[in-house]
Design an enzyme around this catalytic site. Structure first.
Site, PDB file in Angstrom:
ATOM      1  N   HIS A 189       0.837  -1.218   0.000  1.00  0.00           N
ATOM      2  CA  HIS A 189       0.000   0.000   0.000  1.00  0.00           C
ATOM      3  C   HIS A 189       0.868   1.264   0.000  1.00  0.00           C
ATOM      4  O   HIS A 189       0.913   2.011   0.984  1.00  0.00           O
ATOM      5  CB  HIS A 189      -0.886  -0.066   1.260  1.00  0.00           C
ATOM      6  N   GLU A 296      -0.956   1.125  -5.423  1.00  0.00           N
ATOM      7  CA  GLU A 296      -0.722  -0.024  -4.561  1.00  0.00           C
ATOM      8  C   GLU A 296      -0.728  -1.314  -5.385  1.00  0.00           C
ATOM      9  O   GLU A 296      -1.728  -1.656  -5.990  1.00  0.00           O
ATOM     10  CB  GLU A 296      -1.821  -0.074  -3.490  1.00  0.00           C
TER      11      GLU A 296
HETATM   12  O1  LIG Z   1      -7.714   3.781   6.236  1.00  0.00           O
HETATM   13  P1  LIG Z   1      -7.035   2.506   5.778  1.00  0.00           P
HETATM   14  O2  LIG Z   1      -7.566   1.276   6.440  1.00  0.00           O
HETATM   15  O3  LIG Z   1      -5.544   2.604   5.905  1.00  0.00           O
HETATM   16  O4  LIG Z   1      -7.351   2.368   4.244  1.00  0.00           O
HETATM   17  C1  LIG Z   1      -7.023   3.372   3.353  1.00  0.00           C
HETATM   18  C2  LIG Z   1      -7.531   3.043   1.957  1.00  0.00           C
HETATM   19  O5  LIG Z   1      -6.789   1.949   1.454  1.00  0.00           O
HETATM   20  C3  LIG Z   1      -7.065   1.645   0.085  1.00  0.00           C
HETATM   21  O6  LIG Z   1      -6.256   0.581  -0.308  1.00  0.00           O
HETATM   22  C4  LIG Z   1      -8.510   1.249  -0.044  1.00  0.00           C
HETATM   23  O7  LIG Z   1      -8.840   0.979  -1.397  1.00  0.00           O
HETATM   24  C5  LIG Z   1      -9.392   2.365   0.485  1.00  0.00           C
HETATM   25  O8  LIG Z   1     -10.764   1.956   0.421  1.00  0.00           O
HETATM   26  C6  LIG Z   1      -9.017   2.704   1.906  1.00  0.00           C
HETATM   27  O9  LIG Z   1      -9.783   3.829   2.329  1.00  0.00           O
END
Ligand SMILES: O=P(O)(O)OC[C@H]1O[C@@H](O)[C@H](O)[C@@H](O)[C@@H]1O
Length: 321
Positions: A189, A296
Site C-alpha cells: 500500500h 498499490e
Molecule cells: O484507512 P485505511 O484502512 O488505511 O485504508 C485506506 C484506503 O486503502 C485503500 O487501499 C482502499 O482501497 C481504500 O478503500 C481505503 O480507504
C-alpha cells in the site's frame, strides 16, 4: 546474513574494502535504517514491517507519511508502505477472513528483523553498484492471541526490502504452514510523495478493467492513457499489460515513479481528497491529500489459494524517474 535479531547494532564500513551499507537500529529497537555509501536510505518500522521513509542521495523523501501517523504501534501507519495481508479492506462474506479488521493484521503486528544482505553488480565493488536487502519475518508463533482467534491458520511471511541507488523493491513470500488450505490477498500500500496532485498523471492503466469503490463498486474500463485525479479516487485496476508493464506516476509530464510488479495483477489507486482526508483522524495536515497518491501493487481482486506447504510470492520494484 548478519545483524540477526533485534539488538541495537551498527554494521558499517570495513577498513580496506569499498564502503558498505550501514544498517542501524533505533535506540528503542522499533526501527531499522539502512544507508548506502552513496547516501540513499530506507527506514522500516518493525510494527507492520512498514517502510516509513525512502530517500534518494540528495536526502529527498519519496514516500508520504502523515504528520499524524502513529509510529508507536497503536494503529496502522498512515503513510509509507503498509503491508496488507491476508485481506484487502474487509470481506464480511468471506468465511476465512470475514472477522479480520480492515486490511488484515500484517500492518499491525510486530515483525522480527531477520537480517541484512548486500550485493554488488557484476562490474565490481564500486560503492555505486551496492544494494542492501533487509529481511523481516512474521509467523503464527509471533502474532497475538486475538489475531489467532480471528484467523486460525499456520503461516509464515517473509518480507524483503531492497534498496538500490535508484529503486526500492519490496517482496512478500507467504507460506502455508497449515495442514489445510487458506485463501489470502496481498497488497503493498505505497503512499507516494508528490508536490501537487493536480499536476499528476498515472499511466499504464488504459484499457484496464477496474472496480470503482467510490461508485458502488461498479466495474468500469479505464479510457484514459493519462489518469488525472480530480476528486476522491478509490479504484482497483487490473492492468491489461500484466505485472511487468510499468504503471508510472508523472508530475508536470515528467516520470517521478515507475512501478513494475511481479506476480501481483492488481493496482489500487487511492486519494482521499478533501472530505475523506478530513474524516481520518491520523491524516495530517488535512491538505496533505495534495501531496500524496497511493498506487498499490497487489493481488486483491480475487483470492490466492495456498495448499498446505505452498508459497505465494509477490513483489514490486519502484524506480525513480
Ligand atoms: O484507512 P485505511 O484502512 O488505511 O485504508 C485506506 C484506503 O486503502 C485503500 O487501499 C482502499 O482501497 C481504500 O478503500 C481505503 O480507504
Amino acid at each position: 546474513m548478519v545483524g540477526r535479531g533485534n539488538k541495537p547494532t551498527a554494521l558499517a564500513a570495513t577498513p580496506g574494502l569499498a564502503p558498505q551499507p550501514t544498517v542501524t537500529f533505533s535506540d528503542d529497537n522499533s526501527k531499522v535504517t539502512a544507508v548506502l555509501p552513496t547516501g540513499e536510505s530506507v527506514e522500516v518500522l518493525l510494527y507492520g514491517a512498514t517502510v516509513i521513509s525512502w530517500k534518494d542521495d540528495q536526502g529527498d523523501e519519496k514516500l508520504w507519511l502523515s504528520e499524524g501517523a502513529k509510529l508507536d504501534g497503536s494503529k496502522a501507519v498512515r503513510g509509507g508502505i503498509p503491508l496488507v495481508f491476508p485481506v484487502f479492506g474487509t470481506a464480511p462474506d468471506h468465511a476465512q477472513t470475514g472477522k479480520l479488521p480492515q486490511h488484515g493484521f500484517a500492518r499491525t503486528s510486530r515483525w522480527e528483523f531477520l537480517g541484512k544482505s548486500t550485493s554488488e553488480s557484476a562490474e565490481g565493488k564500486e560503492a555505486a553498484d551496492l544494494s542492501v536487502k533487509l529481511d523481516f519475518g512474521l509467523s503464527t508463533g509471533s502474532v497475538d492471541e486475538k489475531t489467532k482467534e480471528l484467523w486460525a491458520y499456520a503461516f509464515n511471511l517473509i518480507y524483503s526490502v531492497t534498496l538500490n541507488r535508484t529503486s526500492l523493491t519490496t517482496a512478500l513470500v507467504v507460506t502455508n504452514d497449515d495442514d489445510k488450505p487458506f485463501e489470502c490477498q496481498v497488497l503493498l500500500h505505497t503512499y507516494f510523495k508528490i508536490k501537487d496532485i493536480t499536476a499528476v498523471e498515472v499511466t499504464g492503466l488504459e484499457g484496464a478493467s477496474y472496480i470503482d469503490k467510490v461508485d458502488n463498486a461498479s466495474v468500469k474500463t479505464e479510457s484514459s492513457a493519462n489518469l488525472t485525479i480530480t476528486g476522491e479516487t478509490d479504484r482497483v485496476y487490473t492492468p491489461t499489460g500484466g505485472p511487468q508493464a510499468p504503471v508510472t506516476i508523472k508530475e508536470n509530464g515528467k516520470t517521478r515513479y515507475s512501478v513494475v510488479r511481479d506476480n501481483l495483477n492488481d493496482v489500487v489507486v487511492w486519494n482521499p481528497w478533501i472530505e475523506k482526508a478530513k474524516s481520518m483522524g491520523d491524516f495530517a495536515p488535512k491538505e496533505g491529500y495534495k501531496n500524496m497518491i497511493c498506487v498499490e501493487a497487489g493481488s486483491v481482486r480475487g483470492w490466492q489459494t495456498l495448499e498446505p506447504g505452498d508459497a505465494f510470492e509477490g513483489a514490486q520494484t519502484i524506480t525513480l524517474g
